[in-house]
Scaffold this active site. Sequence first.
Site, PDB file in Angstrom:
ATOM      1  N   ASN A   1       0.150  -0.294   7.803  1.00 44.53           N
ATOM      2  CA  ASN A   1       0.117   0.102   6.209  1.00 44.53           C
ATOM      3  C   ASN A   1       0.524   1.291   6.029  1.00 44.53           C
ATOM      4  O   ASN A   1      -0.017   2.276   6.495  1.00 44.53           O
ATOM      5  CB  ASN A   1      -1.332  -0.309   5.609  1.00 44.53           C
ATOM      6  CG  ASN A   1      -1.658  -1.883   5.736  1.00 44.53           C
ATOM      7  OD1 ASN A   1      -0.654  -2.656   6.025  1.00 44.53           O
ATOM      8  ND2 ASN A   1      -2.740  -2.586   5.480  1.00 44.53           N
TER       9      ASN A   1
ATOM     10  N   ASP B   1      -0.954   2.788   3.075  1.00 46.39           N
ATOM     11  CA  ASP B   1      -2.072   3.373   2.238  1.00 46.39           C
ATOM     12  C   ASP B   1      -2.955   3.951   2.939  1.00 46.39           C
ATOM     13  O   ASP B   1      -2.861   3.866   4.520  1.00 46.39           O
ATOM     14  CB  ASP B   1      -2.480   1.980   1.372  1.00 46.39           C
ATOM     15  CG  ASP B   1      -3.076   1.066   2.086  1.00 46.39           C
ATOM     16  OD1 ASP B   1      -4.138   1.249   3.091  1.00 46.39           O
ATOM     17  OD2 ASP B   1      -2.943  -0.123   2.273  1.00 46.39           O
TER      18      ASP B   1
ATOM     19  N   HIS C   1       3.983   3.030  10.558  1.00 46.80           N
ATOM     20  CA  HIS C   1       5.190   2.886   9.668  1.00 46.80           C
ATOM     21  C   HIS C   1       4.896   3.972   8.601  1.00 46.80           C
ATOM     22  O   HIS C   1       5.630   3.748   7.359  1.00 46.80           O
ATOM     23  CB  HIS C   1       5.020   1.567   8.976  1.00 46.80           C
ATOM     24  CG  HIS C   1       5.487   0.609   9.754  1.00 46.80           C
ATOM     25  ND1 HIS C   1       5.397  -0.902   9.689  1.00 46.80           N
ATOM     26  CD2 HIS C   1       6.122   0.354  10.904  1.00 46.80           C
ATOM     27  CE1 HIS C   1       5.915  -1.672  10.672  1.00 46.80           C
ATOM     28  NE2 HIS C   1       6.327  -0.801  11.434  1.00 46.80           N
TER      29      HIS C   1
HETATM   30  P1  OAD Z   1       3.375  -9.314   5.285  1.00 48.52           P
HETATM   31  O1  OAD Z   1       3.542  -9.260   4.014  1.00 48.52           O
HETATM   32  O2  OAD Z   1       4.897  -9.585   6.125  1.00 48.52           O
HETATM   33  O3  OAD Z   1       2.416 -10.164   6.035  1.00 48.52           O
HETATM   34  C1  OAD Z   1       1.124 -10.215   5.411  1.00 48.52           C
HETATM   35  C2  OAD Z   1       0.004 -11.179   6.224  1.00 48.52           C
HETATM   36  O4  OAD Z   1      -1.129 -11.005   5.578  1.00 48.52           O
HETATM   37  C3  OAD Z   1       0.716 -12.726   5.911  1.00 48.52           C
HETATM   38  O5  OAD Z   1       0.545 -13.163   7.165  1.00 48.52           O
HETATM   39  C4  OAD Z   1      -0.464 -13.278   5.061  1.00 48.52           C
HETATM   40  O6  OAD Z   1      -0.796 -14.875   5.424  1.00 48.52           O
HETATM   41  C5  OAD Z   1      -1.542 -12.183   5.426  1.00 48.52           C
HETATM   42  N1  OAD Z   1      -2.605 -12.115   4.053  1.00 48.52           N
HETATM   43  C6  OAD Z   1      -2.320 -11.970   2.843  1.00 48.52           C
HETATM   44  N2  OAD Z   1      -3.376 -12.116   2.120  1.00 48.52           N
HETATM   45  C7  OAD Z   1      -4.306 -12.057   2.980  1.00 48.52           C
HETATM   46  C8  OAD Z   1      -5.842 -11.843   2.945  1.00 48.52           C
HETATM   47  N3  OAD Z   1      -6.440 -11.822   1.754  1.00 48.52           N
HETATM   48  N4  OAD Z   1      -6.516 -11.696   4.155  1.00 48.52           N
HETATM   49  C9  OAD Z   1      -6.070 -11.875   5.251  1.00 48.52           C
HETATM   50  N5  OAD Z   1      -4.640 -12.154   5.196  1.00 48.52           N
HETATM   51  C10 OAD Z   1      -3.782 -11.970   4.420  1.00 48.52           C
HETATM   52  O7  OAD Z   1       2.948  -7.854   5.558  1.00 48.52           O
HETATM   53  P2  OAD Z   1       2.984  -7.118   7.211  1.00 48.52           P
HETATM   54  O8  OAD Z   1       2.946  -8.053   8.316  1.00 48.52           O
HETATM   55  O9  OAD Z   1       2.242  -5.838   7.120  1.00 48.52           O
HETATM   56  O10 OAD Z   1       7.354  -2.133   7.019  1.00 48.52           O
HETATM   57  O11 OAD Z   1       4.524  -6.328   7.122  1.00 48.52           O
HETATM   58  C11 OAD Z   1       4.804  -5.797   8.293  1.00 48.52           C
HETATM   59  C12 OAD Z   1       5.792  -4.585   7.557  1.00 48.52           C
HETATM   60  O12 OAD Z   1       6.810  -5.183   6.752  1.00 48.52           O
HETATM   61  C13 OAD Z   1       5.414  -3.598   6.791  1.00 48.52           C
HETATM   62  O13 OAD Z   1       4.463  -2.592   7.397  1.00 48.52           O
HETATM   63  C14 OAD Z   1       6.717  -3.077   6.039  1.00 48.52           C
HETATM   64  C15 OAD Z   1       7.297  -4.295   5.874  1.00 48.52           C
HETATM   65  O14 OAD Z   1       8.483  -4.532   5.705  1.00 48.52           O
HETATM   66  C16 OAD Z   1       8.058  -1.170   6.374  1.00 48.52           C
HETATM   67  O15 OAD Z   1       7.987  -1.223   5.485  1.00 48.52           O
HETATM   68  C17 OAD Z   1       8.615  -0.419   7.526  1.00 48.52           C
END
Ligand code: OAD
Length: 236
Positions: free
Chosen positions: A93, A95, A110
């Site tokens: 993240n 943030d 990131h």
């Molecule tokens: P994603 O949006 O790909 O995945 C978010 C995950 O969080 C999903 O598996 C959801 O099921 C889960 N989720 C959503 N709400 C939730 C909650 N309240 N409690 C628990 N889980 C929950 O986000 P990231 O995996 O962080 O990179 O994405 C990885 C990277 O892709 C980011 O760092 C960003 C993006 O492109 C860059 O910008 C380089």
Amino acid sequence: MKKEIDDNKVVILSGAGISAESGIRTFRDSGGLWNQYSLEEVATPEAWRKNPKLVLEFYNERRKDVSKAKPNCAHKAIAGLQKKYETVVITQNIDDLHERAGSKNVIHVHGEITKARSSTDPRIVTNIGYESIDIGSLCASGSQLRPHIVWFGEEVLNYEIAREHIQTAKRVLIVGTSLSVFPVAGLLKKARYHSEKLIVSLDVDKKPYGYQFVRGKATEMVPYVCNSWLEGLRVI
Ligand code: OAD
């Protein structure tokens, strides 16, 4: 030779899902940022060359969202682990909610939305807090500033140090990530066979080998996991 596991070390690997309940949008869920924006147009070096104004506007919006958000009980529970354990937070993240919840050792792989860097010299990084970056915002050496964010096609930050921590942790918690962006998603495989390994998320495409999947919201499941660990118990 592999380093020894440190019984006192906990590593958290977090993604957008942990901040979702603080009001920050994830990327790939319905309503996620990459469903509204084309990542090629706002999150790549090519996008920056083609339309820097659009890229800056996109990240200025993200920064504004972060400024309004507050850490939730999942961020706080993770910070609470520091009472008993050496706690290292590796986060995808951008943030600052882990820091605002009190976590002292946060590794941003990131980048960070509250920092800017020179578009010509990546070593020149400055804190900007929640101020926007505009065309004409310059670094100390006179070049245009860009967000301190890793775009697609760029090298992630602090990877080696993150890998070393996960390799030596006795407890590993992955939370709120779709595990779809590499190389960071591959870090979870570096955790050791004899460590306790958990994934908290609403869903996972494929449960990685050796991990227990704890399905649920971060705000409900992370405090439960952290409390168990503070009592010295295994979660499952
Ligand atoms: P994603 O949006 O790909 O995945 C978010 C995950 O969080 C999903 O598996 C959801 O099921 C889960 N989720 C959503 N709400 C939730 C909650 N309240 N409690 C628990 N889980 C929950 O986000 P990231 O995996 O962080 O990179 O994405 C990885 C990277 O892709 C980011 O760092 C960003 C993006 O492109 C860059 O910008 C380089």
